[in-house]
Design an enzyme around this catalytic site. Structure first.
Site, short mmCIF file in Angstrom:
data_model
loop_
_atom_site.label_atom_id
_atom_site.label_comp_id
_atom_site.label_asym_id
_atom_site.label_seq_id
_atom_site.Cartn_x
_atom_site.Cartn_y
_atom_site.Cartn_z
N ALA A 69 0.75 -1.14 -0.16
CA ALA A 69 0.07 0.04 -0.26
C ALA A 69 1.00 1.13 0.10
CB ALA A 69 -0.85 0.08 1.30
N GLY A 113 0.73 -5.12 1.02
CA GLY A 113 -0.58 -5.01 -0.02
C GLY A 113 -0.25 -5.79 -1.38
N GLU A 116 -0.42 -9.28 -0.67
CA GLU A 116 -1.99 -9.47 -0.46
C GLU A 116 -2.58 -9.47 -1.77
OE1 GLU A 116 -1.88 -6.56 2.62
OE2 GLU A 116 -2.92 -7.94 3.87
N GLU A 136 4.31 -5.03 7.13
CA GLU A 136 3.52 -3.98 7.94
C GLU A 136 3.81 -3.69 9.41
OE1 GLU A 136 2.33 -6.36 6.05
OE2 GLU A 136 0.81 -5.82 4.65
N1 CO8 Z 1 4.64 3.20 -0.70
C1 CO8 Z 1 5.00 4.34 -1.23
N2 CO8 Z 1 6.10 4.43 -1.75
C2 CO8 Z 1 7.07 3.34 -1.84
C3 CO8 Z 1 6.56 2.23 -1.44
C4 CO8 Z 1 5.32 1.94 -0.58
N3 CO8 Z 1 4.72 1.03 -0.13
N4 CO8 Z 1 7.50 1.33 -1.63
C5 CO8 Z 1 8.38 1.97 -2.47
N5 CO8 Z 1 8.17 3.33 -2.55
C6 CO8 Z 1 8.72 4.21 -3.10
C7 CO8 Z 1 10.09 4.96 -2.41
O1 CO8 Z 1 9.40 5.78 -1.49
C8 CO8 Z 1 10.96 5.37 -3.46
O2 CO8 Z 1 10.49 6.69 -3.81
P1 CO8 Z 1 11.38 7.96 -4.01
O3 CO8 Z 1 12.02 7.65 -5.06
O4 CO8 Z 1 10.38 9.12 -4.17
O5 CO8 Z 1 12.29 8.07 -2.82
C9 CO8 Z 1 10.74 4.67 -4.47
O6 CO8 Z 1 9.56 3.84 -4.37
C10 CO8 Z 1 11.63 3.61 -4.60
O7 CO8 Z 1 11.84 2.73 -3.35
P2 CO8 Z 1 13.52 2.70 -2.59
O8 CO8 Z 1 14.50 3.93 -2.93
O9 CO8 Z 1 13.26 2.57 -1.17
O10 CO8 Z 1 14.12 1.59 -3.35
P3 CO8 Z 1 14.89 0.49 -2.78
O11 CO8 Z 1 15.16 -0.47 -3.80
O12 CO8 Z 1 16.03 0.65 -2.01
O13 CO8 Z 1 13.84 -0.51 -2.02
C11 CO8 Z 1 11.89 -1.42 -1.45
C12 CO8 Z 1 12.72 -1.10 -2.44
C13 CO8 Z 1 12.28 -2.64 -0.54
C14 CO8 Z 1 10.48 -2.08 -1.86
C15 CO8 Z 1 11.51 -0.51 -0.23
O14 CO8 Z 1 11.08 0.72 -0.88
C16 CO8 Z 1 10.50 -0.51 0.86
O15 CO8 Z 1 10.79 -1.26 1.80
N6 CO8 Z 1 9.07 -0.36 0.68
C17 CO8 Z 1 8.19 -0.26 1.76
C18 CO8 Z 1 7.77 -1.63 1.64
C19 CO8 Z 1 6.46 -2.02 2.70
O16 CO8 Z 1 6.74 -1.64 3.95
N7 CO8 Z 1 5.38 -2.41 2.23
C20 CO8 Z 1 4.27 -2.36 2.99
C21 CO8 Z 1 3.34 -1.16 2.99
S1 CO8 Z 1 1.99 -1.36 4.16
C22 CO8 Z 1 0.89 -2.27 3.35
O17 CO8 Z 1 1.26 -2.74 2.30
C23 CO8 Z 1 -0.46 -2.87 4.22
C24 CO8 Z 1 -0.96 -1.59 5.01
C25 CO8 Z 1 -2.40 -1.90 5.06
C26 CO8 Z 1 -2.72 -1.95 6.60
C27 CO8 Z 1 -3.10 -0.49 6.54
C28 CO8 Z 1 -3.70 -0.63 8.26
C29 CO8 Z 1 -4.04 0.95 8.36
#
Ligand code: CO8
Length: 263
Positions: A69, A113, A116, A136
């Site tokens: 998400a 997500g 999921e 999460e």
């Molecule tokens: N949301 C928004 N932006 C994201 C997300 C995300 N989930 N994942 C990556 N991005 C963005 C980064 O912010 C970055 O943007 P920018 O270039 O503008 O800074 C761009 O994508 C590239 O990401 P990274 O620079 O971090 O790239 P890396 O190769 O270093 O890392 C990863 C990639 C491993 C995917 C890393 O970005 C990461 O860990 N992302 C988050 C993963 C995460 O935590 N996902 C779970 C989110 S929560 C969810 O899905 C469900 C919640 C539902 C419950 C809600 C209840 C209230």
């Protein structure tokens, strides 16, 4: 339809072809915001209603199926807003209404997500570089699109707890061994392999394909006796279809069946 966060096309040949949906927010690793989930739902329902489509493939890019998400979008949400807008239930659950099979073709990360959404699909095919996780807990919440329910049903409680509580990520091979994915293929062949599986499904009878999906899904929604009863009723009903007559006649006549003629 003019979509901004996904791409759609119809691929393959024959009377029933494959609807291909590509999640397309590459700069955000396909983070799933409301717009994307709205558009994904609309595209799925449009393919579901299209008689010329027999199966649907959902994919991302080589780095990300979806990184979860959109955290930036939801970080300022409060209870009032998410409850009023029925956050997640309102649009993510659209996937459950699709009656044709949906295949997730996953390369790169399928996190939160993203994992999921893959679990909401009927078959998951993974590229050898795929990684699955439910991170999460690291941002102060828990999986919110069925991860705490569908993941344990797919891989069992112990492994699901490990992933959800410790943010353990698993690779494609592990995901296959654990039962989260059904096939692992080379990353550069992912979409072709998924399309081939989908085209194979398209070659079978539309009614029996829909019934098969319904019956298997019933295994997750009901006690065994109810599921068996439901399966039996569907089997009985399929004896009323042209495809049953065609399929069995073709077998005994030693010829290829031609499904999907009108009854
Ligand atoms: N949301 C928004 N932006 C994201 C997300 C995300 N989930 N994942 C990556 N991005 C963005 C980064 O912010 C970055 O943007 P920018 O270039 O503008 O800074 C761009 O994508 C590239 O990401 P990274 O620079 O971090 O790239 P890396 O190769 O270093 O890392 C990863 C990639 C491993 C995917 C890393 O970005 C990461 O860990 N992302 C988050 C993963 C995460 O935590 N996902 C779970 C989110 S929560 C969810 O899905 C469900 C919640 C539902 C419950 C809600 C209840 C209230």
């Amino acid at each position: 339809m003019n979509y901004e966060t996904i791409l759609t096309e119809i691929r393959g040949d024959g009377p029933r072809r494959v609807g291909l949906i590509t999640l397309n927010r590459p700069k955000q690793m396909n983070a799933l915001n409301d717009q994307l989930m709205d558009e994904l739902g609309q595209a799925l329902l449009a393919f579901d209603a299209d008689e010329g489509v027999g199966c649907i493939v959902v994919t991302g890019n080589e780095k990300a199926f979806a990184a979860g998400a959109d955290i930036g979008a939801m970080k300022d949400y409060d209870f009032d807003r998410v409850y009023r807008n029925d956050y997640i239930s309102r649009n993510w659950e659209t996937m459950r209404r699709v009656r044709k099979p949906v295949i997730a073709a996953v390369a790169g990360v399928a996190l939160g997500g993203g994992c999921e959404v893959a679990l909401l699909c009927d078959i998951v095919i993974a590229a050898d570089n795929a990684r699955f996780g439910q991170p999460e807990i690291t941002i102060g919440v828990i999986p919110g699109a069925g991860g705490t329910q569908r993941l344990p049903r797919a891989i069992g409680k112990a492994k699901a707890m490990d992933m959800v509580l410790t943010n353990r990520w698993i690779g494609a091979q592990e995901a296959e061994a654990w039962g989260l994915v059904s096939r692992v293929v080379p990353a550069d062949k992912l979409v072709d392999e998924a399309l081939a599986v989908a085209q194979k499904i398209c070659s079978f009878g539309a009614l029996s394909v829909m019934a098969a999906k319904e019956a298997v899904n019933r295994a997750f929604e009901s006690p065994l006796s109810e599921g068996i009863w439901y399966e039996r009723r569907l089997v009985h009903a399929l004896f009323g279809t042209a495809d049953q007559r065609e399929g069995m006649d073709a077998f005994v006549s030693k010829r290829a069946p031609a499904f999907n003629r009108q009854s």
